[in-house]
Design a protein around this motif. Structure first.
Motif, PDB file in Angstrom:
ATOM      1  N   GLY A  76       0.815  -1.199   0.000  1.00 14.70           N
ATOM      2  CA  GLY A  76       0.000   0.000   0.000  1.00 14.70           C
ATOM      3  C   GLY A  76       0.849   1.250   0.000  1.00 14.70           C
ATOM      4  N   GLU A 122       0.316   3.757   2.123  1.00 12.91           N
ATOM      5  CA  GLU A 122       0.241   4.464   3.398  1.00 12.91           C
ATOM      6  C   GLU A 122       1.545   4.445   4.186  1.00 12.91           C
ATOM      7  OE1 GLU A 122       0.022   0.486   3.693  1.00 12.91           O
ATOM      8  OE2 GLU A 122      -1.498   1.655   2.636  1.00 12.91           O
ATOM      9  N   PHE A 181      -6.240   8.389   2.386  1.00 13.57           N
ATOM     10  CA  PHE A 181      -7.468   7.614   2.557  1.00 13.57           C
ATOM     11  C   PHE A 181      -8.701   8.463   2.869  1.00 13.57           C
ATOM     12  CE2 PHE A 181      -4.318   4.217   3.517  1.00 13.57           C
ATOM     13  CZ  PHE A 181      -4.739   3.314   2.563  1.00 13.57           C
ATOM     14  N   VAL A 224      -1.571  -2.218  -5.563  1.00  8.79           N
ATOM     15  CA  VAL A 224      -2.185  -1.680  -4.358  1.00  8.79           C
ATOM     16  C   VAL A 224      -3.568  -2.269  -4.124  1.00  8.79           C
ATOM     17  CG1 VAL A 224      -3.209   0.344  -5.463  1.00  8.79           C
ATOM     18  CG2 VAL A 224      -2.500   0.468  -3.069  1.00  8.79           C
ATOM     19  N   TYR A 237      -6.853  -1.343  -4.785  1.00  5.76           N
ATOM     20  CA  TYR A 237      -8.037  -0.617  -4.337  1.00  5.76           C
ATOM     21  C   TYR A 237      -9.309  -1.133  -5.023  1.00  5.76           C
ATOM     22  CZ  TYR A 237      -5.003   2.845  -2.083  1.00  5.76           C
ATOM     23  OH  TYR A 237      -4.077   3.469  -1.276  1.00  5.76           O
ATOM     24  N   ILE A 286     -10.382  -4.279  -3.128  1.00  2.90           N
ATOM     25  CA  ILE A 286     -10.963  -3.931  -1.827  1.00  2.90           C
ATOM     26  C   ILE A 286     -12.381  -3.417  -2.021  1.00  2.90           C
ATOM     27  CG2 ILE A 286     -10.728  -2.466   0.206  1.00  2.90           C
ATOM     28  CD1 ILE A 286      -7.718  -2.389  -0.313  1.00  2.90           C
ATOM     29  N   ALA A 317      -3.011  -1.235   3.157  1.00  8.01           N
ATOM     30  CA  ALA A 317      -3.847  -1.654   2.028  1.00  8.01           C
ATOM     31  C   ALA A 317      -3.862  -3.176   1.860  1.00  8.01           C
ATOM     32  CB  ALA A 317      -3.401  -0.961   0.738  1.00  8.01           C
ATOM     33  N   PHE A 324      -6.082  -4.445   4.521  1.00  7.31           N
ATOM     34  CA  PHE A 324      -7.475  -4.184   4.148  1.00  7.31           C
ATOM     35  C   PHE A 324      -7.996  -5.280   3.216  1.00  7.31           C
ATOM     36  CE2 PHE A 324      -6.994   0.744   4.502  1.00  7.31           C
ATOM     37  CZ  PHE A 324      -6.944   0.625   5.878  1.00  7.31           C
TER      38      PHE A 324
END
Length: 552
Positions: free
Chosen positions: A148, A150, A191, A312, A314, A317, A355, A358
Protein backbone atom coordinates in the motif's frame (compact mmCIF):
# COMPACT_ATOMS: atom_id res chain seq x y z
CA UNK A 1 9.97 30.62 46.35
CA UNK A 2 6.57 30.22 44.72
CA UNK A 3 4.66 27.04 45.40
CA UNK A 4 5.51 24.08 43.22
CA UNK A 5 8.63 25.57 41.65
CA UNK A 6 11.95 23.78 42.02
CA UNK A 7 15.16 25.81 42.08
CA UNK A 8 18.76 24.99 41.41
CA UNK A 9 21.08 26.41 44.01
CA UNK A 10 23.86 28.77 42.96
CA UNK A 11 26.90 26.80 42.08
CA UNK A 12 24.83 23.72 41.34
CA UNK A 13 25.42 21.55 38.28
CA UNK A 14 23.48 23.78 35.88
CA UNK A 15 26.06 24.54 33.19
CA UNK A 16 24.26 26.24 30.34
CA UNK A 17 20.98 24.57 31.15
CA UNK A 18 17.89 26.56 32.02
CA UNK A 19 15.97 26.10 35.24
CA UNK A 20 13.36 23.36 35.05
CA UNK A 21 9.85 24.65 35.72
CA UNK A 22 6.67 22.80 36.58
CA UNK A 23 5.06 24.27 33.50
CA UNK A 24 7.57 22.53 31.26
CA UNK A 25 5.34 19.48 31.19
CA UNK A 26 1.98 21.16 30.62
CA UNK A 27 0.44 23.00 27.70
CA UNK A 28 2.16 26.33 27.08
CA UNK A 29 1.80 29.05 24.44
CA UNK A 30 4.73 27.39 22.65
CA UNK A 31 2.24 24.89 21.23
CA UNK A 32 0.73 27.70 19.15
CA UNK A 33 4.07 28.11 17.37
CA UNK A 34 4.26 24.37 16.66
CA UNK A 35 0.63 24.34 15.48
CA UNK A 36 1.25 27.23 13.09
CA UNK A 37 4.10 25.30 11.46
CA UNK A 38 1.95 22.15 11.49
CA UNK A 39 -0.52 23.87 9.16
CA UNK A 40 2.24 24.14 6.56
CA UNK A 41 3.26 20.53 7.20
CA UNK A 42 -0.34 19.43 6.64
CA UNK A 43 -0.42 21.07 3.23
CA UNK A 44 2.91 19.45 2.36
CA UNK A 45 1.59 16.06 3.50
CA UNK A 46 -1.45 16.36 1.26
CA UNK A 47 0.73 17.30 -1.69
CA UNK A 48 3.06 14.38 -0.96
CA UNK A 49 0.13 11.95 -0.89
CA UNK A 50 -1.12 13.29 -4.21
CA UNK A 51 2.32 12.98 -5.80
CA UNK A 52 2.83 9.46 -4.47
CA UNK A 53 -0.51 8.20 -5.75
CA UNK A 54 0.17 9.73 -9.16
CA UNK A 55 3.67 8.20 -9.23
CA UNK A 56 2.22 4.76 -8.48
CA UNK A 57 -0.29 5.22 -11.28
CA UNK A 58 2.44 6.41 -13.66
CA UNK A 59 4.71 3.40 -13.03
CA UNK A 60 1.81 0.93 -13.23
CA UNK A 61 0.61 2.34 -16.55
CA UNK A 62 4.12 2.42 -18.02
CA UNK A 63 5.06 -1.11 -16.95
CA UNK A 64 1.84 -3.02 -17.56
CA UNK A 65 0.06 -0.96 -20.24
CA UNK A 66 2.95 0.85 -21.96
CA UNK A 67 1.13 4.16 -21.83
CA UNK A 68 1.72 7.54 -20.24
CA UNK A 69 -1.00 8.04 -17.60
CA UNK A 70 -1.22 8.62 -13.85
CA UNK A 71 -4.58 7.11 -12.95
CA UNK A 72 -4.48 4.33 -10.35
CA UNK A 73 -5.11 1.09 -12.23
CA UNK A 74 -4.72 -2.60 -11.44
CA UNK A 75 -1.87 -4.47 -13.13
CA UNK A 76 -4.55 -6.61 -14.77
CA UNK A 77 -4.90 -10.25 -15.71
CA UNK A 78 -4.17 -10.27 -19.45
CA UNK A 79 -0.46 -9.62 -19.68
CA UNK A 80 2.31 -11.90 -20.95
CA UNK A 81 3.47 -14.34 -18.31
CA UNK A 82 7.01 -13.05 -18.45
CA UNK A 83 5.85 -9.50 -17.67
CA UNK A 84 3.83 -10.64 -14.64
CA UNK A 85 6.72 -12.77 -13.40
CA UNK A 86 9.66 -10.45 -13.97
CA UNK A 87 8.24 -6.92 -13.59
CA UNK A 88 8.21 -7.22 -9.76
CA UNK A 89 11.68 -8.77 -9.90
CA UNK A 90 13.13 -5.85 -11.85
CA UNK A 91 11.30 -3.42 -9.57
CA UNK A 92 12.83 -5.13 -6.54
CA UNK A 93 16.28 -4.93 -8.08
CA UNK A 94 15.90 -1.18 -8.64
CA UNK A 95 14.82 -0.72 -5.02
CA UNK A 96 17.78 -2.72 -3.77
CA UNK A 97 20.18 -0.52 -5.74
CA UNK A 98 18.45 2.66 -4.50
CA UNK A 99 18.66 1.44 -0.91
CA UNK A 100 22.34 0.49 -1.12
CA UNK A 101 23.60 3.58 -2.91
CA UNK A 102 20.91 6.09 -1.90
CA UNK A 103 19.58 5.46 1.59
CA UNK A 104 18.95 2.23 3.44
CA UNK A 105 16.06 4.01 5.21
CA UNK A 106 13.84 3.45 2.16
CA UNK A 107 13.74 -0.27 2.95
CA UNK A 108 10.72 -1.59 4.81
CA UNK A 109 7.14 -0.48 5.03
CA UNK A 110 7.63 2.95 6.57
CA UNK A 111 6.09 2.85 10.03
CA UNK A 112 8.91 1.01 11.88
CA UNK A 113 11.39 3.36 10.25
CA UNK A 114 9.37 6.38 11.43
CA UNK A 115 9.13 4.89 14.94
CA UNK A 116 12.88 4.29 15.02
CA UNK A 117 13.57 7.89 13.98
CA UNK A 118 11.36 9.10 16.83
CA UNK A 119 12.84 6.77 19.44
CA UNK A 120 16.54 6.92 18.65
CA UNK A 121 17.27 9.84 16.35
CA UNK A 122 15.45 12.75 17.95
CA UNK A 123 12.91 12.70 15.08
CA UNK A 124 15.65 13.65 12.61
CA UNK A 125 15.16 12.25 9.10
CA UNK A 126 17.60 12.85 6.25
CA UNK A 127 16.18 15.03 3.45
CA UNK A 128 17.00 12.45 0.79
CA UNK A 129 14.53 10.05 2.42
CA UNK A 130 11.69 12.43 1.54
CA UNK A 131 12.69 12.09 -2.11
CA UNK A 132 13.76 8.47 -2.35
CA UNK A 133 10.99 6.86 -0.26
CA UNK A 134 8.05 7.82 -2.51
CA UNK A 135 10.02 6.99 -5.66
CA UNK A 136 11.00 3.56 -4.34
CA UNK A 137 7.44 2.87 -3.17
CA UNK A 138 6.02 3.89 -6.55
CA UNK A 139 8.46 1.52 -8.28
CA UNK A 140 7.68 -1.31 -5.87
CA UNK A 141 3.89 -1.00 -6.09
CA UNK A 142 3.81 0.07 -9.73
CA UNK A 143 5.72 -3.02 -10.83
CA UNK A 144 3.21 -5.27 -9.09
CA UNK A 145 4.27 -5.25 -5.45
CA UNK A 146 1.29 -6.21 -3.21
CA UNK A 147 1.76 -3.22 -0.94
CA UNK A 148 0.00 0.00 0.00
CA UNK A 149 0.89 3.66 -0.26
CA UNK A 150 0.24 4.46 3.40
CA UNK A 151 3.53 3.28 4.92
CA UNK A 152 5.65 5.22 2.42
CA UNK A 153 3.49 8.32 2.82
CA UNK A 154 3.90 8.09 6.58
CA UNK A 155 7.67 8.11 6.14
CA UNK A 156 7.54 10.78 3.43
CA UNK A 157 5.15 13.09 5.27
CA UNK A 158 7.09 12.52 8.46
CA UNK A 159 10.34 13.34 6.70
CA UNK A 160 8.87 16.62 5.44
CA UNK A 161 7.80 17.59 8.95
CA UNK A 162 11.19 16.60 10.33
CA UNK A 163 13.09 18.55 7.67
CA UNK A 164 11.10 21.70 8.44
CA UNK A 165 11.71 21.28 12.18
CA UNK A 166 15.43 20.74 11.61
CA UNK A 167 15.62 24.21 10.09
CA UNK A 168 14.08 25.75 13.20
CA UNK A 169 15.26 25.94 16.79
CA UNK A 170 13.10 23.09 18.10
CA UNK A 171 13.47 20.50 20.82
CA UNK A 172 13.34 16.79 20.00
CA UNK A 173 9.74 16.59 21.28
CA UNK A 174 8.76 19.54 19.10
CA UNK A 175 10.40 17.90 16.08
CA UNK A 176 8.45 14.75 16.91
CA UNK A 177 5.20 16.70 16.90
CA UNK A 178 5.91 18.09 13.43
CA UNK A 179 7.19 14.77 12.13
CA UNK A 180 4.08 12.92 13.28
CA UNK A 181 1.90 15.77 12.02
CA UNK A 182 3.37 15.25 8.55
CA UNK A 183 2.92 11.49 8.76
CA UNK A 184 -0.71 11.79 9.87
CA UNK A 185 -1.41 14.43 7.24
CA UNK A 186 -0.14 12.17 4.48
CA UNK A 187 -2.20 9.27 5.80
CA UNK A 188 -5.34 11.38 6.09
CA UNK A 189 -4.96 12.70 2.56
CA UNK A 190 -4.32 9.22 1.14
CA UNK A 191 -7.47 7.61 2.56
CA UNK A 192 -9.68 10.66 3.25
CA UNK A 193 -9.72 9.50 6.88
CA UNK A 194 -8.97 12.33 9.33
CA UNK A 195 -9.96 10.64 12.58
CA UNK A 196 -8.25 7.35 11.70
CA UNK A 197 -5.06 9.24 10.86
CA UNK A 198 -5.10 11.02 14.21
CA UNK A 199 -5.78 7.75 16.05
CA UNK A 200 -2.95 6.06 14.18
CA UNK A 201 -0.65 8.87 15.25
CA UNK A 202 -1.67 8.40 18.89
CA UNK A 203 -1.68 4.59 18.90
CA UNK A 204 1.48 4.05 16.88
CA UNK A 205 3.72 7.10 16.62
CA UNK A 206 3.45 9.74 19.34
CA UNK A 207 4.08 7.57 22.43
CA UNK A 208 2.05 10.06 24.44
CA UNK A 209 -1.39 11.58 24.73
CA UNK A 210 -0.67 15.23 25.39
CA UNK A 211 -2.13 18.48 24.07
CA UNK A 212 1.35 19.67 23.05
CA UNK A 213 1.51 17.01 20.30
CA UNK A 214 -2.16 16.22 19.75
CA UNK A 215 -3.14 19.76 18.76
CA UNK A 216 -0.48 20.17 16.02
CA UNK A 217 -1.33 16.72 14.60
CA UNK A 218 -5.04 17.58 14.35
CA UNK A 219 -4.21 20.94 12.74
CA UNK A 220 -2.06 19.25 10.11
CA UNK A 221 -4.69 16.60 9.41
CA UNK A 222 -7.41 19.23 9.00
CA UNK A 223 -5.36 21.08 6.39
CA UNK A 224 -4.46 17.80 4.65
CA UNK A 225 -8.12 16.78 4.37
CA UNK A 226 -8.97 20.14 2.86
CA UNK A 227 -6.05 19.76 0.44
CA UNK A 228 -7.18 16.26 -0.47
CA UNK A 229 -10.61 17.63 -1.31
CA UNK A 230 -9.04 20.06 -3.77
CA UNK A 231 -6.69 17.50 -5.31
CA UNK A 232 -8.53 14.18 -5.18
CA UNK A 233 -12.11 14.87 -4.12
CA UNK A 234 -14.07 14.29 -0.92
CA UNK A 235 -15.98 11.06 -1.65
CA UNK A 236 -15.32 7.98 0.50
CA UNK A 237 -12.71 5.64 -0.95
CA UNK A 238 -14.96 2.57 -0.81
CA UNK A 239 -18.57 3.81 -0.51
CA UNK A 240 -21.04 1.24 0.81
CA UNK A 241 -24.81 1.77 0.68
CA UNK A 242 -26.90 0.51 3.60
CA UNK A 243 -30.56 0.89 4.61
CA UNK A 244 -31.26 3.95 6.75
CA UNK A 245 -33.13 1.94 9.41
CA UNK A 246 -30.56 -0.85 9.65
CA UNK A 247 -30.57 -2.74 12.96
CA UNK A 248 -27.80 -5.04 14.21
CA UNK A 249 -29.31 -7.84 16.33
CA UNK A 250 -27.40 -9.34 19.21
CA UNK A 251 -26.66 -12.44 17.13
CA UNK A 252 -24.68 -10.31 14.66
CA UNK A 253 -22.62 -8.76 17.46
CA UNK A 254 -22.01 -12.23 18.90
CA UNK A 255 -20.79 -13.47 15.53
CA UNK A 256 -18.56 -10.40 15.35
CA UNK A 257 -16.61 -11.96 18.21
CA UNK A 258 -16.13 -15.07 16.09
CA UNK A 259 -15.05 -12.95 13.15
CA UNK A 260 -12.62 -11.09 15.40
CA UNK A 261 -11.07 -14.28 16.74
CA UNK A 262 -10.63 -15.69 13.23
CA UNK A 263 -9.19 -12.35 12.10
CA UNK A 264 -6.80 -12.44 15.04
CA UNK A 265 -5.64 -15.92 14.03
CA UNK A 266 -5.00 -14.73 10.49
CA UNK A 267 -3.09 -11.74 11.88
CA UNK A 268 -0.91 -14.08 13.93
CA UNK A 269 -0.18 -16.27 10.90
CA UNK A 270 0.62 -13.28 8.66
CA UNK A 271 2.91 -11.70 11.25
CA UNK A 272 4.68 -15.01 11.80
CA UNK A 273 5.18 -15.41 8.04
CA UNK A 274 6.66 -11.91 7.70
CA UNK A 275 9.39 -12.56 10.23
CA UNK A 276 10.08 -16.13 9.23
CA UNK A 277 10.62 -14.75 5.73
CA UNK A 278 12.90 -12.05 7.11
CA UNK A 279 14.90 -14.68 8.98
CA UNK A 280 15.20 -16.74 5.80
CA UNK A 281 16.47 -13.75 3.80
CA UNK A 282 19.11 -13.03 6.43
CA UNK A 283 20.47 -16.54 5.91
CA UNK A 284 20.97 -16.07 2.17
CA UNK A 285 24.61 -15.92 1.05
CA UNK A 286 24.01 -12.73 -0.96
CA UNK A 287 24.05 -9.02 -0.11
CA UNK A 288 20.76 -7.58 1.13
CA UNK A 289 20.66 -5.41 -2.00
CA UNK A 290 19.49 -8.49 -3.92
CA UNK A 291 16.76 -9.50 -1.47
CA UNK A 292 13.97 -7.27 -2.88
CA UNK A 293 14.58 -8.78 -6.34
CA UNK A 294 14.16 -12.27 -4.88
CA UNK A 295 11.03 -11.09 -3.10
CA UNK A 296 9.86 -9.71 -6.43
CA UNK A 297 10.24 -13.13 -7.99
CA UNK A 298 7.93 -14.50 -5.27
CA UNK A 299 5.44 -11.75 -6.10
CA UNK A 300 5.56 -12.53 -9.80
CA UNK A 301 5.01 -16.24 -9.17
CA UNK A 302 1.95 -15.39 -7.07
CA UNK A 303 0.73 -13.05 -9.80
CA UNK A 304 0.73 -15.93 -12.28
CA UNK A 305 -1.71 -17.72 -9.96
CA UNK A 306 -3.87 -14.72 -9.00
CA UNK A 307 -3.04 -11.54 -10.97
CA UNK A 308 -5.51 -9.49 -8.93
CA UNK A 309 -3.28 -9.94 -5.87
CA UNK A 310 -0.71 -7.63 -7.49
CA UNK A 311 -0.48 -3.91 -6.90
CA UNK A 312 -2.18 -1.68 -4.36
CA UNK A 313 -5.52 -3.38 -5.05
CA UNK A 314 -8.04 -0.62 -4.34
CA UNK A 315 -10.37 -2.07 -6.97
CA UNK A 316 -10.34 -5.46 -5.25
CA UNK A 317 -10.96 -3.93 -1.83
CA UNK A 318 -13.93 -2.10 -3.33
CA UNK A 319 -15.38 -5.35 -4.68
CA UNK A 320 -14.96 -7.04 -1.31
CA UNK A 321 -16.52 -4.23 0.70
CA UNK A 322 -19.49 -3.87 -1.65
CA UNK A 323 -20.27 -7.58 -1.80
CA UNK A 324 -19.36 -8.03 -5.47
CA UNK A 325 -16.39 -10.39 -5.06
CA UNK A 326 -16.62 -13.90 -6.48
CA UNK A 327 -15.57 -17.01 -4.58
CA UNK A 328 -12.51 -17.35 -6.81
CA UNK A 329 -11.40 -13.82 -6.02
CA UNK A 330 -12.04 -14.24 -2.28
CA UNK A 331 -10.00 -17.44 -1.99
CA UNK A 332 -7.29 -16.21 -4.36
CA UNK A 333 -6.76 -13.02 -2.38
CA UNK A 334 -6.96 -14.76 0.97
CA UNK A 335 -4.28 -17.30 0.04
CA UNK A 336 -2.09 -15.68 -2.61
CA UNK A 337 -2.13 -12.11 -1.32
CA UNK A 338 -1.34 -13.23 2.23
CA UNK A 339 1.59 -15.35 1.06
CA UNK A 340 3.20 -12.96 -1.41
CA UNK A 341 2.69 -9.95 0.88
CA UNK A 342 4.17 -11.70 3.92
CA UNK A 343 7.08 -13.30 2.11
CA UNK A 344 8.04 -10.30 0.00
CA UNK A 345 7.74 -7.86 2.92
CA UNK A 346 10.41 -9.88 4.68
CA UNK A 347 12.79 -9.11 1.81
CA UNK A 348 13.05 -5.47 2.91
CA UNK A 349 11.41 -3.97 -0.14
CA UNK A 350 9.52 -0.66 -0.03
CA UNK A 351 5.78 -0.63 0.51
CA UNK A 352 3.03 -0.21 3.10
CA UNK A 353 1.05 -2.76 5.08
CA UNK A 354 -2.38 -1.19 5.52
CA UNK A 355 -3.85 -1.65 2.03
CA UNK A 356 -2.77 -5.33 1.89
CA UNK A 357 -4.29 -5.85 5.34
CA UNK A 358 -7.47 -4.18 4.15
CA UNK A 359 -7.62 -6.60 1.23
CA UNK A 360 -6.72 -9.72 3.22
CA UNK A 361 -9.12 -8.84 6.04
CA UNK A 362 -11.87 -8.01 3.58
CA UNK A 363 -11.38 -11.35 1.85
CA UNK A 364 -11.55 -13.21 5.16
CA UNK A 365 -14.73 -11.41 6.13
CA UNK A 366 -16.27 -12.01 2.70
CA UNK A 367 -15.58 -15.72 3.12
CA UNK A 368 -17.21 -15.68 6.56
CA UNK A 369 -20.19 -13.87 5.05
CA UNK A 370 -20.97 -16.96 2.99
CA UNK A 371 -21.82 -18.76 6.25
CA UNK A 372 -22.95 -15.94 8.55
CA UNK A 373 -26.42 -14.30 8.34
CA UNK A 374 -26.81 -11.58 5.72
CA UNK A 375 -26.76 -8.02 7.06
CA UNK A 376 -25.97 -5.99 3.93
CA UNK A 377 -23.58 -6.59 1.03
CA UNK A 378 -20.01 -6.27 2.28
CA UNK A 379 -20.82 -6.12 6.01
CA UNK A 380 -18.78 -9.16 7.00
CA UNK A 381 -15.93 -7.98 4.78
CA UNK A 382 -15.91 -4.78 6.84
CA UNK A 383 -15.82 -6.86 10.03
CA UNK A 384 -12.89 -8.89 8.70
CA UNK A 385 -11.03 -5.75 7.66
CA UNK A 386 -11.35 -4.14 11.10
CA UNK A 387 -10.40 -7.41 12.82
CA UNK A 388 -7.23 -8.04 10.83
CA UNK A 389 -6.07 -4.43 11.24
CA UNK A 390 -6.69 -4.72 14.97
CA UNK A 391 -4.71 -7.96 15.11
CA UNK A 392 -1.80 -7.17 12.80
CA UNK A 393 -1.24 -3.55 13.80
CA UNK A 394 -2.38 -3.91 17.43
CA UNK A 395 -4.35 -0.71 16.82
CA UNK A 396 -8.02 -1.69 17.24
CA UNK A 397 -9.45 1.83 17.41
CA UNK A 398 -7.57 2.80 14.27
CA UNK A 399 -8.92 -0.32 12.54
CA UNK A 400 -12.51 0.52 13.45
CA UNK A 401 -12.37 4.16 12.46
CA UNK A 402 -10.48 3.40 9.26
CA UNK A 403 -13.24 1.01 8.25
CA UNK A 404 -16.09 3.45 8.83
CA UNK A 405 -14.24 6.38 7.24
CA UNK A 406 -13.39 4.32 4.17
CA UNK A 407 -17.01 3.19 3.73
CA UNK A 408 -19.05 5.87 5.58
CA UNK A 409 -21.05 3.11 7.29
CA UNK A 410 -20.98 4.69 10.74
CA UNK A 411 -23.84 2.56 12.04
CA UNK A 412 -21.56 -0.50 12.10
CA UNK A 413 -19.21 0.86 14.77
CA UNK A 414 -20.30 -1.56 17.52
CA UNK A 415 -19.79 -4.88 15.66
CA UNK A 416 -16.57 -3.51 14.17
CA UNK A 417 -15.33 -2.53 17.63
CA UNK A 418 -16.18 -5.97 18.99
CA UNK A 419 -14.35 -7.74 16.15
CA UNK A 420 -11.26 -5.52 16.26
CA UNK A 421 -10.98 -5.86 20.04
CA UNK A 422 -11.35 -9.65 19.90
CA UNK A 423 -8.61 -9.84 17.26
CA UNK A 424 -6.39 -7.52 19.26
CA UNK A 425 -6.88 -9.62 22.40
CA UNK A 426 -6.02 -12.88 20.65
CA UNK A 427 -2.99 -11.39 18.90
CA UNK A 428 -1.71 -9.92 22.18
CA UNK A 429 -2.12 -13.26 23.94
CA UNK A 430 -0.35 -15.32 21.27
CA UNK A 431 2.37 -12.94 20.05
CA UNK A 432 4.66 -10.82 22.19
CA UNK A 433 4.87 -8.13 19.52
CA UNK A 434 3.02 -6.82 16.49
CA UNK A 435 4.29 -6.68 12.91
CA UNK A 436 5.58 -3.19 13.73
CA UNK A 437 7.10 -3.65 17.17
CA UNK A 438 8.80 -6.93 16.29
CA UNK A 439 10.91 -5.12 13.70
CA UNK A 440 11.78 -2.46 16.28
CA UNK A 441 12.74 -5.13 18.83
CA UNK A 442 14.98 -6.81 16.27
CA UNK A 443 16.90 -3.57 16.05
CA UNK A 444 17.71 -3.72 19.75
CA UNK A 445 15.02 -1.32 20.98
CA UNK A 446 12.30 -1.81 23.58
CA UNK A 447 8.86 -0.51 22.73
CA UNK A 448 5.59 -0.57 24.62
CA UNK A 449 2.12 0.38 23.45
CA UNK A 450 0.54 0.42 26.90
CA UNK A 451 -0.28 3.99 27.87
CA UNK A 452 -1.03 4.63 31.54
CA UNK A 453 -0.76 7.40 34.08
CA UNK A 454 2.73 7.80 35.50
CA UNK A 455 2.43 6.95 39.22
CA UNK A 456 4.95 9.70 39.93
CA UNK A 457 2.29 12.15 38.73
CA UNK A 458 -0.16 11.06 41.44
CA UNK A 459 2.05 11.61 44.50
CA UNK A 460 3.39 14.82 45.99
CA UNK A 461 6.78 15.37 47.55
CA UNK A 462 5.18 15.75 51.01
CA UNK A 463 3.73 12.22 50.75
CA UNK A 464 7.02 10.40 50.21
CA UNK A 465 9.58 12.68 51.88
CA UNK A 466 11.39 11.85 55.10
CA UNK A 467 10.36 14.49 57.71
CA UNK A 468 13.18 16.49 59.24
CA UNK A 469 14.39 15.32 62.63
CA UNK A 470 13.33 18.00 65.13
CA UNK A 471 16.57 17.51 67.00
CA UNK A 472 18.82 18.19 64.03
CA UNK A 473 19.35 21.47 62.18
CA UNK A 474 17.81 21.64 58.73
CA UNK A 475 20.14 21.92 55.74
CA UNK A 476 20.52 25.45 54.46
CA UNK A 477 18.37 26.01 51.35
CA UNK A 478 21.26 27.72 49.62
CA UNK A 479 23.36 24.56 49.87
CA UNK A 480 20.69 22.14 48.60
CA UNK A 481 18.44 21.43 45.71
CA UNK A 482 15.11 22.79 46.93
CA UNK A 483 11.63 21.58 46.00
CA UNK A 484 8.24 22.66 47.25
CA UNK A 485 6.20 20.14 49.20
CA UNK A 486 3.40 20.55 46.62
CA UNK A 487 5.57 19.44 43.70
CA UNK A 488 4.72 16.09 42.16
CA UNK A 489 7.22 13.28 42.56
CA UNK A 490 7.59 13.25 38.77
CA UNK A 491 8.75 16.85 38.85
CA UNK A 492 11.14 16.04 41.69
CA UNK A 493 12.55 13.14 39.65
CA UNK A 494 13.23 15.49 36.74
CA UNK A 495 14.91 18.01 39.06
CA UNK A 496 17.16 15.34 40.58
CA UNK A 497 18.07 14.06 37.13
CA UNK A 498 18.87 17.54 35.82
CA UNK A 499 20.85 18.61 38.87
CA UNK A 500 22.73 15.33 39.24
CA UNK A 501 22.10 15.09 42.97
CA UNK A 502 20.67 12.19 44.92
CA UNK A 503 18.49 14.21 47.30
CA UNK A 504 16.64 17.48 47.73
CA UNK A 505 15.36 19.65 50.55
CA UNK A 506 11.56 19.88 50.75
CA UNK A 507 10.14 23.23 51.88
CA UNK A 508 6.70 24.63 52.59
CA UNK A 509 5.85 28.20 51.64
CA UNK A 510 3.54 29.89 54.11
CA UNK A 511 0.84 32.43 53.44
CA UNK A 512 3.25 35.19 54.41
CA UNK A 513 5.82 33.97 51.91
CA UNK A 514 8.11 32.47 54.53
CA UNK A 515 9.90 29.29 53.48
CA UNK A 516 10.06 26.48 56.05
CA UNK A 517 12.14 23.30 55.54
CA UNK A 518 9.97 20.29 56.30
CA UNK A 519 11.81 17.23 55.00
CA UNK A 520 14.22 15.63 52.57
CA UNK A 521 13.53 13.49 49.54
CA UNK A 522 15.85 11.07 47.80
CA UNK A 523 15.70 9.03 44.62
CA UNK A 524 14.81 5.97 46.68
CA UNK A 525 11.83 7.84 48.17
CA UNK A 526 10.44 8.24 44.67
CA UNK A 527 10.18 4.46 44.45
CA UNK A 528 7.34 4.58 46.99
CA UNK A 529 5.06 5.81 44.21
CA UNK A 530 6.24 3.01 41.94
CA UNK A 531 5.67 0.47 44.72
CA UNK A 532 2.14 1.76 45.22
CA UNK A 533 1.46 1.28 41.49
CA UNK A 534 2.97 -2.21 41.60
CA UNK A 535 0.83 -3.19 44.58
CA UNK A 536 -2.33 -1.93 42.90
CA UNK A 537 -1.59 -4.18 39.91
CA UNK A 538 -0.52 -7.37 41.69
CA UNK A 539 -1.81 -7.45 45.29
CA UNK A 540 -5.20 -9.18 45.34
CA UNK A 541 -7.51 -8.85 48.34
CA UNK A 542 -11.16 -9.59 49.07
CA UNK A 543 -12.70 -6.22 49.98
CA UNK A 544 -15.91 -7.73 51.33
CA UNK A 545 -14.71 -10.12 54.01
CA UNK A 546 -16.39 -13.53 53.94
CA UNK A 547 -19.64 -13.46 55.90
CA UNK A 548 -19.41 -9.75 56.76
CA UNK A 549 -20.55 -7.82 53.71
CA UNK A 550 -18.95 -4.57 54.78
CA UNK A 551 -15.86 -2.71 53.69
CA UNK A 552 -12.91 -3.09 56.07
Amino acid sequence: MSAGIGALAPGGRTGMRRKLELGDFTLTPRVLVITAWALLVGAAGAAAAFVLLKLIGLVTNLVFYQRLATDLVAPGAHHPWWLVLFAPTVGGLVIGVMARFGSEKIRGHGMPEAIEAILTQGSVVAPKVALLKPISAAISIGTGGPFGAEGPIIMTGGALGSILAQGLKFSADERKALMVAGAAAGMAATFNSPLAAVLLAVELLLFEWRPRSFIPVVAAVAVAIYGRGLLLGTAPIFPVTVPADLHYPISVNALAVVGGVVGGLLAVVATWLVYRAEDAFHKLPVHWMWWPAIGGLVIGAGGLIEPRALGVGYDVIDQLLTGRATMGLIVGILVVKTLIWSLSLGSGTSGGVLAPIFMIGGALGALEGLFFPHVFPGFWAMVGLAAVVGGVMRAPLTGVIFTVELTHVYSAILPLLIAATAAHALSSLVLKRSVLTEKIARRGLHLTREYSTDPLETFFARQVMAPLDPGRPAPAPGDSLVVDDGATTRHVAYLLAEDGRGSALVVRTGADGAVEPVGTITASDLLKARLHDLNEEHVRVRIFAAGEGALP
